[in-house]
Write an enzyme that holds these catalytic residues in place. Structure first.
Site, PDB file in Angstrom:
ATOM      1  CB  VAL A   1     -25.233 -33.427  -6.547  1.00 28.02           C
ATOM      2  CG1 VAL A   1     -26.586 -33.240  -7.187  1.00 28.02           C
ATOM      3  CG2 VAL A   1     -24.956 -34.854  -6.242  1.00 28.02           C
TER       4      VAL A   1
ATOM      5  CB  SER B   1     -33.059 -25.704  -9.000  1.00 26.01           C
ATOM      6  OG  SER B   1     -33.272 -24.394  -8.571  1.00 26.01           O
TER       7      SER B   1
ATOM      8  NE  ARG C   1     -27.508 -48.582 -14.831  1.00 23.25           N
ATOM      9  CZ  ARG C   1     -26.574 -47.689 -15.135  1.00 23.25           C
ATOM     10  NH1 ARG C   1     -25.380 -48.095 -15.510  1.00 23.25           N
ATOM     11  NH2 ARG C   1     -26.827 -46.409 -15.078  1.00 23.25           N
TER      12      ARG C   1
ATOM     13  CG  HIS D   1     -28.563 -41.778 -16.869  1.00 21.36           C
ATOM     14  ND1 HIS D   1     -29.130 -43.011 -16.652  1.00 21.36           N
ATOM     15  CD2 HIS D   1     -28.000 -41.398 -15.694  1.00 21.36           C
ATOM     16  CE1 HIS D   1     -28.919 -43.348 -15.381  1.00 21.36           C
ATOM     17  NE2 HIS D   1     -28.239 -42.393 -14.780  1.00 21.36           N
TER      18      HIS D   1
ATOM     19  N   GLY E   1     -30.552 -20.626  -9.364  1.00 18.99           N
ATOM     20  CA  GLY E   1     -30.784 -20.913  -7.942  1.00 18.99           C
ATOM     21  C   GLY E   1     -30.736 -22.387  -7.605  1.00 18.99           C
TER      22      GLY E   1
ATOM     23  CD  GLU F   1     -25.951 -30.239 -16.337  1.00 16.05           C
ATOM     24  OE1 GLU F   1     -26.686 -30.284 -15.337  1.00 16.05           O
ATOM     25  OE2 GLU F   1     -26.209 -30.830 -17.398  1.00 16.05           O
TER      26      GLU F   1
ATOM     27  N   GLY G   1     -29.562 -40.277  -7.226  1.00 15.32           N
ATOM     28  CA  GLY G   1     -28.653 -41.301  -6.731  1.00 15.32           C
ATOM     29  C   GLY G   1     -27.689 -40.912  -5.650  1.00 15.32           C
ATOM     30  N   GLY G   2     -26.977 -39.805  -5.821  1.00 11.93           N
ATOM     31  CA  GLY G   2     -26.061 -39.471  -4.753  1.00 11.93           C
ATOM     32  C   GLY G   2     -24.920 -38.563  -5.132  1.00 11.93           C
TER      33      GLY G   2
END
Lengths: 662, 248
Positions: A411, A42, A273, A257, A13, A394, A49-50
């Site tokens: 995303v 979830s 960054r 990461h 979900g 993913e 970040g975006g």
């Protein structure tokens, strides 16, 4: 037993699952979504970040378009990505973000006039154009030529997930919470749904569907320290693997990461960054320009992570009782910026480190973050080997990211893949071929098998094992031997040790003898499955004798296009096997729009494939010829690598931009 | 972090499994050596591993982002994952979040309650255009940057349920929408993409189960882990809804 029937079953979900669910519902399919936790909890929520989409609204994004986004994505993937999939993705990402805007995401907007930014440690003044005022803005992220990462402060995933789940509420999507799919029902190469276990009561329920979609996210929790939520245990990939028919792709492609806090491994966004934060060492020295003079802190994630480890190996790390770390210094951004655009980072630093990042640098080190690998699908998101099984986000190896994903593309992938796969599934469900004809007897057999497995876990055993020590042993092996830098000796050990753990895990005895809500029980069956995924990852890494993207072999530092321009395909055909079966799928150069080349980091160590040069010459020739005839970028692209016919018709349109109208 | 010799924490947990008919609620106390940087997430996992593998609790992100792990820590609702044990006394009491259906031990079904709330308040953008297919090939609608920021402020709620557990009103009115609900309505009210009128909102919260039920005890704002300005949002909605009431 309870049997539920639906057209489309979605497992997971998060953003991908929810977007796929609303998509198929809109097309008139009946849909049920199973989830371990309420959808708004979830792991998508943790994306700070975006989302990358080439809107090109802000001044540093001007000139951006699908072509630039495509190039960045392919180079980022170290040529492991499927280029058609990447093309489909970059064309749909702007549509996805605009749709989400209409559904309520409060994207941060362009403000006309001057504003201060920090670029390469220097304050600069940027001037946003009047015409762009109020459109969606973007920030800089690693490995991108333009500022393309759209965001809401640093709660992007949260805002997207909330808007998406609210849309699912509006569309009256049936969501069954705290339901864990523990087995796929299949026969003769066709998937018919899943057996799910109610985590509150322990009841098993069969869900029968024409199409079953796995959108359960990554498998980061096979590592000891991961930025992933604790539910990211890869159970979607595991139940697909356990069919013996569905395959997994590139399981060894694991992203680390650069900036998770030490020791707990919680992420601080790449936005730190991107917005101008620096990486420094024990002497407070900014070391990235020495390694990557061009992109510095904003090189691709895999590159920055490796450089950080290299630097610590030179003795430049900060010693701590939890091992060495480096600093992420965002003090230069100023308190105002941090409190507005990096607020989650500030909260995390306060809550978990007891520091104020506007005053003190943040202790960070590279940490497991993302699974590029997953359920291998075709461009439609359908398993290549098990009909009726789909996967997106993913959980899947679609394969947008190849061997390294760009920040902001995850995303974006969840939503875009959800949109596209929903269309393909709906198309499939509208065909005669999708009709299902299975007996309740078969369903019962699958349920009985799971029931027996659960009951067996409770049975008293000699030399009984407990799930926790096995899991910790696995996590440590993955951390120490299948990490950022890998080598043949360690990987061989890892594979052997993991195999022993898998064998031992068959002897787990659950001490609390209840099949209802019982964390010991789910830990038991999950660790058995996680061990299989860990083996797929380690074995894949051992056999890939090259360095590509996030997979870095000290004993094979070259990217070897001659032998390894391929995807690792893993399966588990016999449940008594203690080792996965590995196979390889070639990545064809002759159809590439962007043939393999040098990524631009460090020294070029590629062992080139002879076809790369041939294809590059062909591409150059086509481009030159068409340009001389005055062809536009779309016409040239179409000749180089036609992909639009593969896209669902509703997503084929050209994307309007402030500076590019149609 | 602390330099003294490690403390021994005594963590008392209210245990109960409603799935087991003969089970009765009881308090179990576990002793645990405090570690550097220990949070209740780490402590509870240690207890599960060392003492009782059947201990039930809900962690997901373990980073204070997802809102899963709210519970009563020494009687106060908060997110357990980001509660450092150094900030607490040696004796710590943990209990499940009240007002929500108990799954077992510290695990509660906040998701079900929140789903009901979202359905009831229709917490999504209502617009006619949205019902038709959005033309996502075209430029997005513009929005004032400040307004987008303001919407995000109210959008930061993580549905953890702490405000509901800390609410005095809901003890008397079980259908009260709580600060979480009123904040959500305020979020949509300031969002120009949502075309609902004040009259529509009045139908949703213009009664004692809505904005007029709040007794302004403000326990909600005291316990909100995201520091949302719940007090001013409730006051804002009350002003708007009083105006509607006068009209009616």
């Amino acid at each position: 037993m309870k049997i539920a029937y639906t057209d489309v079953l979605i497992i997971g979900g998060g953003l991908a699952g929810l977007r796929c669910a609303t998509g198929v519902k809109e097309r008139g399919q009946d849909v049920v979504l199973l989830t371990l936790v309420p959808p708004k909890r979830s792991h998508s929520a943790a994306a700070q970040g975006g989302m990358q989409a080439s809107l090109g609204n802000c001044v540093k994004g001007e000139g951006d378009n699908e072509d630039v986004h495509f190039g960045d994505t392919i180079r980022g993937s170290d040529w492991g990505a499927d280029q058609e999939v990447a093309r489909m993705f970059v064309n749909t990402a702007p549509k996805a973000i605009r749709e989400l805007a209409a559904w309520g995401v409060p994207w941060t907007r362009v403000r006309k006039g001057d504003h201060q930014a920090i670029i390469n440690a220097k304050k600069v003044t940027l001037t946003e154009k009047d015409e762009a005022h109020g459109l969606i803005t973007a920030r800089d992220f690693g490995g991108t030529k333009k500022w393309r990462t759209c965001y809401t402060s640093d709660g992007t995933g949260h805002s997207m997930l909330y808007a998406m789940d609210n849309k699912a509420h509006e569309d009256e999507i049936k969501v069954h919470e705290r339901m864990e799919a523990i087995s796929l029902i299949h026969e003769d190469g066709r998937c018919y749904g899943a057996i799910a276990r109610n985590l509150m009561t322990g009841e098993l329920v069969a869900y029968i569907a024409k199409a079953t979609t796995i959108a359960t996210g990554g498998y980061g929790r096979i590592y000891e320290v991961s930025t992933n939520a604790v539910i990211c245990q890869g159970m979607g990939q595991a139940i697909a693997l356990e069919t013996g028919i569905a395959t997994l792709g590139n399981m060894e492609a694991i992203q680390f990461h650069p900036t998770a806090i030490v020791p707990v491994g919680i992420l601080t966004t790449e936005g730190c960054r991107g917005d101008g934060g620096l990486l420094t060492d024990k002497d407070g020295y900014r070391f990235m320009p020495d390694y990557e003079p061009e992109k510095k802190e904003l090189a691709s994630r895999d590159v920055v992570s490796r450089r950080m480890v290299e630097h610590m190996r030179k003795g430049k790390g900060v010693k701590s009782r939890y091992g060495d770390h480096l600093w992420l210094d965002i003090r230069n951004l100023g308190r105002k910026h941090i409190e507005k655009n990096l607020r989650e980072v500030k909260e995390i630093c306060e809550s978990f480190l007891g520091i104020d990042p506007a005053e003190k640098p943040i202790p960070v080190r590279p940490t497991q973050h993302y699974s590029m690998g997953g359920i291998r699908t075709n461009y439609k998101g359908e398993s290549q080997t098990l009909k009726g099984l789909y996967s997106c986000g993913e959980a899947a190896c679609w394969d947008l990211h190849g061997f390294n994903r760009l920040g902001g593309n995850s995303v974006a992938e969840t939503v875009v893949a959800g949109m596209l796969v929903a269309e393909y599934i709906s198309d499939f469900c509208e065909t005669k071929e999708s009709e299902i004809d299975i007996s309740t007897k078969l369903v019962q057999e699958f349920a009985d098998k799971q029931q027996a497995k659960l009951e067996y876990l409770l049975e008293p055993k000699e030399n009984a094992e407990s799930p926790y020590p096995l899991r910790h042993a696995m996590e440590k092996i993955m951390m120490n031997k299948v990490g950022i830098f890998r080598n043949g000796d360690d990987l061989t050990d890892a594979v052997n040790e993991l195999e022993q753990l898998l064998i031992r895990s068959k002897n787990i005895e659950v001490k609390h003898k209840t099949l209802t809500a019982n964390p010991e029980l789910f830990n038991a069956y999950r660790v058995q499955r996680m061990l299989k995924l860990a083996l797929c990852t380690a074995k894949g890494a051992l056999q890939r004798k090259e360095s590509r993207g996030a997979h870095a072999r000290e004993d094979y530092p070259e990217r070897n296009d001659k032998e390894f321009l391929n995807r690792t395909i893993t399966s588990w055909p016999d449940e008594n096997q203690t080792m996965p079966t590995l196979d390889y799928e070639a990545i064809e150069i002759e159809s590439m729009e962007l043939p393999p080349g040098f990524r631009g980091y460090g020294k070029d160590m590629t062992i080139t494939h002879p076809d790369s040069k041939i294809r590059q010459e062909k591409v150059d020739e086509i481009r030159k010829e068409l340009e001389s005839k005055g062809a536009n970028r779309f016409e040239i692209q179409e000749v180089l690598m036609e992909y639009k016919s593969k896209l669902p018709e509703c997503y084929r349109g050209k994307n309007e931009r402030l500076w590019e109208k149609f | 972090m602390n330099n003294e010799s490690a403390r021994t924490l005594k963590i008392s947990i209210l245990r109960y499994n409603p799935q087991v008919p003969e089970d009765k609620p009881s308090v179990e106390t576990y002793e645990l050596e405090e570690a550097d940087g220990m949070t209740l997430f780490i402590a509870l996992n240690d207890i599960r591993e060392k003492y009782d593998e059947s201990l039930k609790f809900d962690f997901v992100c373990r980073a204070g982002i997802c809102g899963s792990c709210s519970m009563l820590v020494n009687g106060k609702p908060t997110l357990a994952c980001r509660t450092l044990t150094t900030k607490l006394d040696e004796e710590i009491s943990l209990a499940p979040l009240p007002m929500f259906e108990l799954i077992g031990d510290l695990s509660v079904f906040t998701g079900k309650w929140m789903r009901g709330l979202n359905e009831r308040l229709e917490t999504w953008i209502h617009s006619e255009e949205k019902k038709m297919k959005i033309d996502s090939d075209r430029l997005e609608e513009r929005m004032e940057p400040d307004l987008a920021d303001d919407i995000y402020e109210t959008d930061r709620c993580v549905e953890c349920g702490c405000c509901v557990a800390g609410c005095g009103t809901i003890l008397m009115r079980e259908n009260f929408v709580g600060a979480v609900g009123l904040n959500k309505v305020a979020r949509y009210k300031i969002d120009p993409r949502d075309k609902r009128s004040d009259a529509d909102y009045y139908d949703l919260i213009g009664d004692e189960d809505g904005v007029f039920g709040c007794m302004s005890l403000m326990g909600c704002e005291d316990v909100c882990p995201k520091d949302l300005p719940l007090q001013s949002k409730i006051a804002y909605m009350r002003r708007k809804m009083v105006m509607m009431k006068d009209d009616k």
